[in-house]
Design a protein around this motif. Structure first.
Motif, PDB file in Angstrom:
ATOM      1  N   LEU B   8       0.819  -1.219   0.000  1.00 12.47           N
ATOM      2  CA  LEU B   8       0.000   0.000   0.000  1.00 12.47           C
ATOM      3  C   LEU B   8       0.851   1.265   0.000  1.00 12.47           C
ATOM      4  O   LEU B   8       0.510   2.246  -0.653  1.00 12.47           O
ATOM      5  CB  LEU B   8      -0.906   0.022   1.236  1.00 12.47           C
ATOM      6  CG  LEU B   8      -2.170  -0.834   1.182  1.00 12.47           C
ATOM      7  CD1 LEU B   8      -2.880  -0.768   2.530  1.00 12.47           C
ATOM      8  CD2 LEU B   8      -3.090  -0.362   0.055  1.00 12.47           C
ATOM      9  N   ALA B   9       1.952   1.254   0.724  1.00 14.43           N
ATOM     10  CA  ALA B   9       2.787   2.460   0.819  1.00 14.43           C
ATOM     11  C   ALA B   9       3.432   2.770  -0.516  1.00 14.43           C
ATOM     12  O   ALA B   9       3.357   3.902  -1.010  1.00 14.43           O
ATOM     13  CB  ALA B   9       3.850   2.277   1.901  1.00 14.43           C
ATOM     14  N   GLY B  10       4.070   1.783  -1.109  1.00 18.32           N
ATOM     15  CA  GLY B  10       4.757   2.011  -2.375  1.00 18.32           C
ATOM     16  C   GLY B  10       3.789   2.384  -3.490  1.00 18.32           C
ATOM     17  O   GLY B  10       4.050   3.307  -4.273  1.00 18.32           O
ATOM     18  N   LEU B  11       2.683   1.679  -3.550  1.00 18.06           N
ATOM     19  CA  LEU B  11       1.707   1.980  -4.598  1.00 18.06           C
ATOM     20  C   LEU B  11       1.091   3.359  -4.390  1.00 18.06           C
ATOM     21  O   LEU B  11       0.831   4.079  -5.363  1.00 18.06           O
ATOM     22  CB  LEU B  11       0.629   0.893  -4.635  1.00 18.06           C
ATOM     23  CG  LEU B  11       1.132  -0.495  -5.064  1.00 18.06           C
ATOM     24  CD1 LEU B  11       0.085  -1.562  -4.784  1.00 18.06           C
ATOM     25  CD2 LEU B  11       1.532  -0.497  -6.543  1.00 18.06           C
ATOM     26  N   VAL B  55     -10.594  -2.133   8.507  1.00 16.49           N
ATOM     27  CA  VAL B  55     -10.507  -0.677   8.482  1.00 16.49           C
ATOM     28  C   VAL B  55     -11.600  -0.168   9.405  1.00 16.49           C
ATOM     29  O   VAL B  55     -12.565  -0.881   9.695  1.00 16.49           O
ATOM     30  CB  VAL B  55     -10.682  -0.111   7.054  1.00 16.49           C
ATOM     31  CG1 VAL B  55      -9.504  -0.503   6.184  1.00 16.49           C
ATOM     32  CG2 VAL B  55     -12.000  -0.576   6.434  1.00 16.49           C
ATOM     33  N   GLY B  56     -11.428   1.069   9.898  1.00 10.85           N
ATOM     34  CA  GLY B  56     -12.448   1.514  10.840  1.00 10.85           C
ATOM     35  C   GLY B  56     -12.339   2.977  11.186  1.00 10.85           C
ATOM     36  O   GLY B  56     -11.698   3.766  10.471  1.00 10.85           O
ATOM     37  N   ALA B  57     -12.938   3.285  12.305  1.00  7.96           N
ATOM     38  CA  ALA B  57     -13.109   4.666  12.743  1.00  7.96           C
ATOM     39  C   ALA B  57     -11.800   5.445  12.720  1.00  7.96           C
ATOM     40  O   ALA B  57     -10.758   4.942  13.152  1.00  7.96           O
ATOM     41  CB  ALA B  57     -13.688   4.670  14.163  1.00  7.96           C
ATOM     42  N   THR B  58     -11.872   6.642  12.248  1.00  7.83           N
ATOM     43  CA  THR B  58     -10.780   7.630  12.140  1.00  7.83           C
ATOM     44  C   THR B  58      -9.740   7.290  11.071  1.00  7.83           C
ATOM     45  O   THR B  58      -8.803   8.050  10.885  1.00  7.83           O
ATOM     46  CB  THR B  58     -10.063   7.913  13.500  1.00  7.83           C
ATOM     47  OG1 THR B  58      -9.082   6.919  13.756  1.00  7.83           O
ATOM     48  CG2 THR B  58     -11.042   8.039  14.653  1.00  7.83           C
ATOM     49  N   GLN B  59      -9.943   6.165  10.383  1.00  8.27           N
ATOM     50  CA  GLN B  59      -8.999   5.816   9.294  1.00  8.27           C
ATOM     51  C   GLN B  59      -9.519   6.412   7.979  1.00  8.27           C
ATOM     52  O   GLN B  59      -9.800   5.699   7.008  1.00  8.27           O
ATOM     53  CB  GLN B  59      -8.854   4.305   9.197  1.00  8.27           C
ATOM     54  CG  GLN B  59      -8.251   3.703  10.474  1.00  8.27           C
ATOM     55  CD  GLN B  59      -8.095   2.189  10.412  1.00  8.27           C
ATOM     56  OE1 GLN B  59      -8.624   1.538   9.515  1.00  8.27           O
ATOM     57  NE2 GLN B  59      -7.378   1.633  11.379  1.00  8.27           N
ATOM     58  N   ASP B  60      -9.601   7.729   7.959  1.00 12.16           N
ATOM     59  CA  ASP B  60     -10.256   8.406   6.839  1.00 12.16           C
ATOM     60  C   ASP B  60      -9.535   8.215   5.518  1.00 12.16           C
ATOM     61  O   ASP B  60     -10.149   8.160   4.455  1.00 12.16           O
ATOM     62  CB  ASP B  60     -10.346   9.912   7.136  1.00 12.16           C
ATOM     63  CG  ASP B  60     -11.127  10.167   8.416  1.00 12.16           C
ATOM     64  OD1 ASP B  60     -12.024   9.356   8.733  1.00 12.16           O
ATOM     65  OD2 ASP B  60     -10.830  11.171   9.092  1.00 12.16           O
ATOM     66  N   VAL B  61      -8.237   8.114   5.589  1.00 11.61           N
ATOM     67  CA  VAL B  61      -7.463   8.040   4.350  1.00 11.61           C
ATOM     68  C   VAL B  61      -7.739   6.723   3.622  1.00 11.61           C
ATOM     69  O   VAL B  61      -8.003   6.703   2.415  1.00 11.61           O
ATOM     70  CB  VAL B  61      -5.964   8.236   4.649  1.00 11.61           C
ATOM     71  CG1 VAL B  61      -5.116   7.860   3.447  1.00 11.61           C
ATOM     72  CG2 VAL B  61      -5.710   9.690   5.029  1.00 11.61           C
ATOM     73  N   ASN B 422       0.139   4.605  12.526  1.00 10.68           N
ATOM     74  CA  ASN B 422       1.371   3.840  12.373  1.00 10.68           C
ATOM     75  C   ASN B 422       1.067   2.339  12.459  1.00 10.68           C
ATOM     76  O   ASN B 422       0.356   1.902  13.358  1.00 10.68           O
ATOM     77  CB  ASN B 422       2.351   4.238  13.491  1.00 10.68           C
ATOM     78  CG  ASN B 422       3.720   3.604  13.320  1.00 10.68           C
ATOM     79  OD1 ASN B 422       3.899   2.401  13.494  1.00 10.68           O
ATOM     80  ND2 ASN B 422       4.699   4.414  12.969  1.00 10.68           N
ATOM     81  N   GLY B 423       1.584   1.585  11.491  1.00  6.37           N
ATOM     82  CA  GLY B 423       1.411   0.135  11.522  1.00  6.37           C
ATOM     83  C   GLY B 423       0.145  -0.369  10.853  1.00  6.37           C
ATOM     84  O   GLY B 423      -0.039  -1.578  10.725  1.00  6.37           O
ATOM     85  N   TYR B 424      -0.701   0.548  10.410  1.00  7.26           N
ATOM     86  CA  TYR B 424      -1.986   0.148   9.810  1.00  7.26           C
ATOM     87  C   TYR B 424      -2.020   0.519   8.328  1.00  7.26           C
ATOM     88  O   TYR B 424      -1.187   1.285   7.837  1.00  7.26           O
ATOM     89  CB  TYR B 424      -3.131   0.846  10.553  1.00  7.26           C
ATOM     90  CG  TYR B 424      -3.418   0.207  11.892  1.00  7.26           C
ATOM     91  CD1 TYR B 424      -4.523  -0.628  12.078  1.00  7.26           C
ATOM     92  CD2 TYR B 424      -2.562   0.411  12.975  1.00  7.26           C
ATOM     93  CE1 TYR B 424      -4.777  -1.237  13.305  1.00  7.26           C
ATOM     94  CE2 TYR B 424      -2.804  -0.194  14.198  1.00  7.26           C
ATOM     95  CZ  TYR B 424      -3.916  -1.020  14.360  1.00  7.26           C
ATOM     96  OH  TYR B 424      -4.150  -1.622  15.571  1.00  7.26           O
ATOM     97  N   MET B 425      -3.028   0.004   7.627  1.00  2.00           N
ATOM     98  CA  MET B 425      -3.189   0.318   6.199  1.00  2.00           C
ATOM     99  C   MET B 425      -3.304   1.823   5.985  1.00  2.00           C
ATOM    100  O   MET B 425      -2.696   2.379   5.068  1.00  2.00           O
ATOM    101  CB  MET B 425      -4.418  -0.399   5.647  1.00  2.00           C
ATOM    102  CG  MET B 425      -4.225  -1.898   5.532  1.00  2.00           C
ATOM    103  SD  MET B 425      -5.631  -2.686   4.671  1.00  2.00           S
ATOM    104  CE  MET B 425      -6.677  -3.052   6.063  1.00  2.00           C
ATOM    105  N   ASP B 426      -4.088   2.444   6.838  1.00  3.86           N
ATOM    106  CA  ASP B 426      -4.259   3.893   6.723  1.00  3.86           C
ATOM    107  C   ASP B 426      -2.901   4.618   6.798  1.00  3.86           C
ATOM    108  O   ASP B 426      -2.612   5.502   5.993  1.00  3.86           O
ATOM    109  CB  ASP B 426      -5.175   4.367   7.862  1.00  3.86           C
ATOM    110  CG  ASP B 426      -5.654   5.793   7.673  1.00  3.86           C
ATOM    111  OD1 ASP B 426      -6.616   6.004   6.911  1.00  3.86           O
ATOM    112  OD2 ASP B 426      -5.055   6.695   8.287  1.00  3.86           O
ATOM    113  N   GLY B 427      -2.078   4.197   7.735  1.00  2.06           N
ATOM    114  CA  GLY B 427      -0.753   4.801   7.882  1.00  2.06           C
ATOM    115  C   GLY B 427       0.153   4.499   6.696  1.00  2.06           C
ATOM    116  O   GLY B 427       0.947   5.340   6.280  1.00  2.06           O
ATOM    117  N   ALA B 428       0.022   3.298   6.144  1.00  2.00           N
ATOM    118  CA  ALA B 428       0.843   2.937   4.983  1.00  2.00           C
ATOM    119  C   ALA B 428       0.559   3.884   3.822  1.00  2.00           C
ATOM    120  O   ALA B 428       1.483   4.389   3.166  1.00  2.00           O
ATOM    121  CB  ALA B 428       0.573   1.493   4.578  1.00  2.00           C
TER     122      ALA B 428
END
Lengths: 447, 447
Positions: B8-11, B55-61, B422-428
């Motif tokens: 997810l981060a690289g893409l 995925v869930g609350a506050t992970q808006d990205v 940090n450490g989650y899909m949203d953070g990636a």
């Protein structure tokens, strides 16, 4: 047989394998042998050790090897008073008090004795199987210290002594790892001492000569400037690929620091426990200085040159003058957290701070060195930190089994993998011989 | 522009760079994209996520990206009672007590509140500059827990909850890192919760579709089976060498787990602080299971499927059935120390233990699954542990600055490098976009 790394461990492995009649090639990334024993010289020709330099009591393996190779030792200068520098005060002493107020010295002694007692319970071969291993490994050394003492100066004493031994801070070590290391080096007393301890002797000409003499024996078997990248094994043997070529054999001894061992690409990939261990055995942080003067002027002041600075970045200093005292040399270290901060400064800034500190310790004569040599081991691509690897909370009990256990045809050597004198030259030599013995005992066909 | 790693981060980095009008190539070692979001399927075609899945609350990205890519979410099944399994007892609950005796529940609540209060003080962008950062970082989470509570069950509760979030044990985290991570994910309440929390929704078809849709947009820019080995930079640009070729560009985004980033060879070598950080940000330890049944039979028993087992290797279980409940799926994890022990067993032994544990939680119906899928993230050469990297005592304050700071033309992405989630899909995703923004802001010439 293939050996990766021409430090003491790799060369010792190769030497043992040759003695067993094996054909051996040693692949070394650098343009020199000796790894963390790199030798340096002052402009006047006096040798100074840029890395590991002392040998001493109970280090029989390295002492015997020195003798066998026709090298000699001489005693580290240790006459006169030592200094503890604390809160801007210079405390001189020549007893076991470190010059501290008696109640602090008693408390330091009490903690010290607790350490020796606890360390004696550790199983050196299987630290994870020691009594109370889980409990000892859950705690950091710092947590344990602050739990057993309220004396802030005594705690600071250990927070200075420990980086002097590990180049790492007390929270970065599990209590079990600290105790293992203490017992591995016989006792904290032996680890910390000059006369009668681990800093007792130096090698005439420098410790790098141990590696160089072994390399000379091995001759063309040692290939410098050979950067290994891949290690592949199958039922038939091992293929080690370096930049520009490859070699094959029946076994490989990987004799590089554990934290660097994961930077090769393995086929098949390493078992996960071994890989995980390499993710969490970081090397210590140290920048080493030799500061040379026309004479060892501190001796005239009745000082041995030994300093422990409890609030100084340049906190550990010893006399490293040549045996004939033809000039004066102070050797000192910026260690642990201090080293990480200092690495962000310029070399000029660091040098100025080091000299200013020596003036505080030894007076204005220290302000005019004839030469300063800096060695930052953290910046070295093929070392990436000294003195050795450490284990934080939880690692020994969960991953310790993977530290030295062979993976198929791959055998692990290096000071970090030794049960006795782990992290020291003596342990490095033992580890190389142990890896060679594993191959001998495996009974597989020679390469 | 070169991106290393097609998770997810690289893409996300590549997508942002393309939107900026840059030419981009993404180099991926595996034969697939999505990294730690690998998608799996039961034999009946039902998708199950082998890696990150909620995925869930506050992970808006990530929620916005899912929407933008034309994907949909559905709620994680969370009706009925949960189970806490402790000392062989199965405690059912539907309130906030975890089914624990009231005095234990109150103590858990007290510790929980202390965590939330302390976490609120952390500076997410510069954790090392938080109030009392040094003190918080010297301690392990375990040391802090045992210092503030004597309640053994409450402590065991946190020693189970923490591995459920980190795949690591409480002694392996500095208190500062734990608090940073809690605040990064909004709060411990949000991190731990299903409804209203980080486990609230799933992606229809599986989370790997997020990466696959981005990769489809990027088309031939994404090169699979491309194992990067060397990253060289100079004043003119960057050259990335992979097995079989090389590409050049003006910048490179390295979007692999921090612990793996040191396995490339860099020229010039990385600054020592960055290298040292990669030596001590190990990945978590987890083996993930999907256990499928003909029906989600536990629902008929009024159970949500959620289990926390305080004395079980298979200690965290949730309902992961498809949204139409066409079959029943329990997802669960062997984490931290349990995962390290389990990795030494055979897959058959592990499977038998997992099913036996499910029988204890859900009764004899659990003994006859129609399918079991195991995913050991520790064994994956190009991941080497999940969910993400952690920092032990002392690392944030000494090396945190090196976590995301560019090194010349090298930019670091990956879930581990994000300040938020940090450490989650949203953070990636955030980290990839941040790396792209660094390049945009650097104003350097395009490749």
């Amino acid at each position: 047989m293939i050996v990766v790394g021409a430090g003491l461990a790799g060369l010792s492995a190769a030497r043992s394998l040759v003695a067993d009649g094996k054909s051996v090639v040693v692949l070394e990334a650098r343009d020199r042998v000796a790894g963390r024993n790199h030798g340096g010289f002052l402009s006047n020709g006096v040798p100074v050790e840029l890395g590991g330099q002392w040998v001493g009591a109970t280090q029989d393996v390295v002492l015997d090897l020195i003798d066998e190779l026709g090298l000699e030792t001489f005693p580290t200068y240790d006459d006169g008073e030592a200094i503890t520098y604390v809160d801007g005060q210079r405390l001189r002493y020549s007893d076991e008090t470190f010059g501290l107020p008696v109640e602090v010295a008693v408390e330091v002694g009490r903690i010290w004795e607790q350490i020796e007692i606890l360390a004696s319970t550790v199983d050196l071969v299987q630290p994870w199987a020691s009594p109370d291993a889980e409990t000892l490994d859950r705690q950091t050394l710092d947590g344990w210290l602050t739990g057993i003492s309220d004396d802030s100066i005594a705690i600071r004493m250990f927070r200075t002594l420990v980086p002097a031994i590990f180049s790492a801070e007390t929270p970065e070590l599990s209590l079990l790892h600290f105790l293992f290391y203490v017992k591995s080096g016989t006792s904290l007393e032996i680890l910390a001492a000059t006369t009668g301890g681990a800093q007792e002797h130096r090698v005439v000409g420098g410790t790098h000569l141990i590696s160089e003499r072994m390399a000379a024996e091995l001759g063309e078997r040692v290939r410098l400037n050979t950067v290994v990248r891949d290690i592949a094994q199958d039922d038939d043997g091992v293929v080690v690929t370096f930049e520009g070529g490859q070699v094959s054999g029946s076994h490989v001894v990987v004799a590089v620091p554990t934290t660097l061992a994961s930077r090769f690409r393995y086929s098949p990939p390493l078992p996960s426990a071994r890989d995980a261990l390499t993710q969490q055995m970081p090397a210590g942080s140290v920048i080493k200085y030799h500061v040379a003067y026309n004479t060892p002027f501190w001796r005239e002041d009745g000082l041995s040159g030994f300093v422990l600075g409890l609030d100084s970045a340049f906190g550990v200093v010893l006399d490293n003058s040549p045996n004939d005292a033809s000039c004066g040399v102070l050797v000192g270290f910026i260690e642990g957290a201090h080293a990480r901060t200092a690495a962000e400064q310029t070399a000029d800034e660091r040098r100025a701070a080091v000299i200013a500190q020596l003036v505080e310790y030894f007076g204005p004569q220290a302000s005019e060195p004839i030469e300063v040599i800096e060695q930052d081991w953290m910046a070295e691509e093929f070392t990436r930190g000294c003195y050795g690897g450490r284990l934080g909370a939880g690692v020994w009990t969960q991953y310790g089994r993977a530290l030295a256990a062979p993976v198929g045809r791959i055998h692990w050597a290096g000071a970090e993998t030794s049960d006795v004198w782990n992290g020291y030259m003596d342990g490095a030599i033992r580890s190389g011989r142990r890896a060679a013995a594993e191959i001998r005992d495996s009974g597989r066909a020679d390469a």
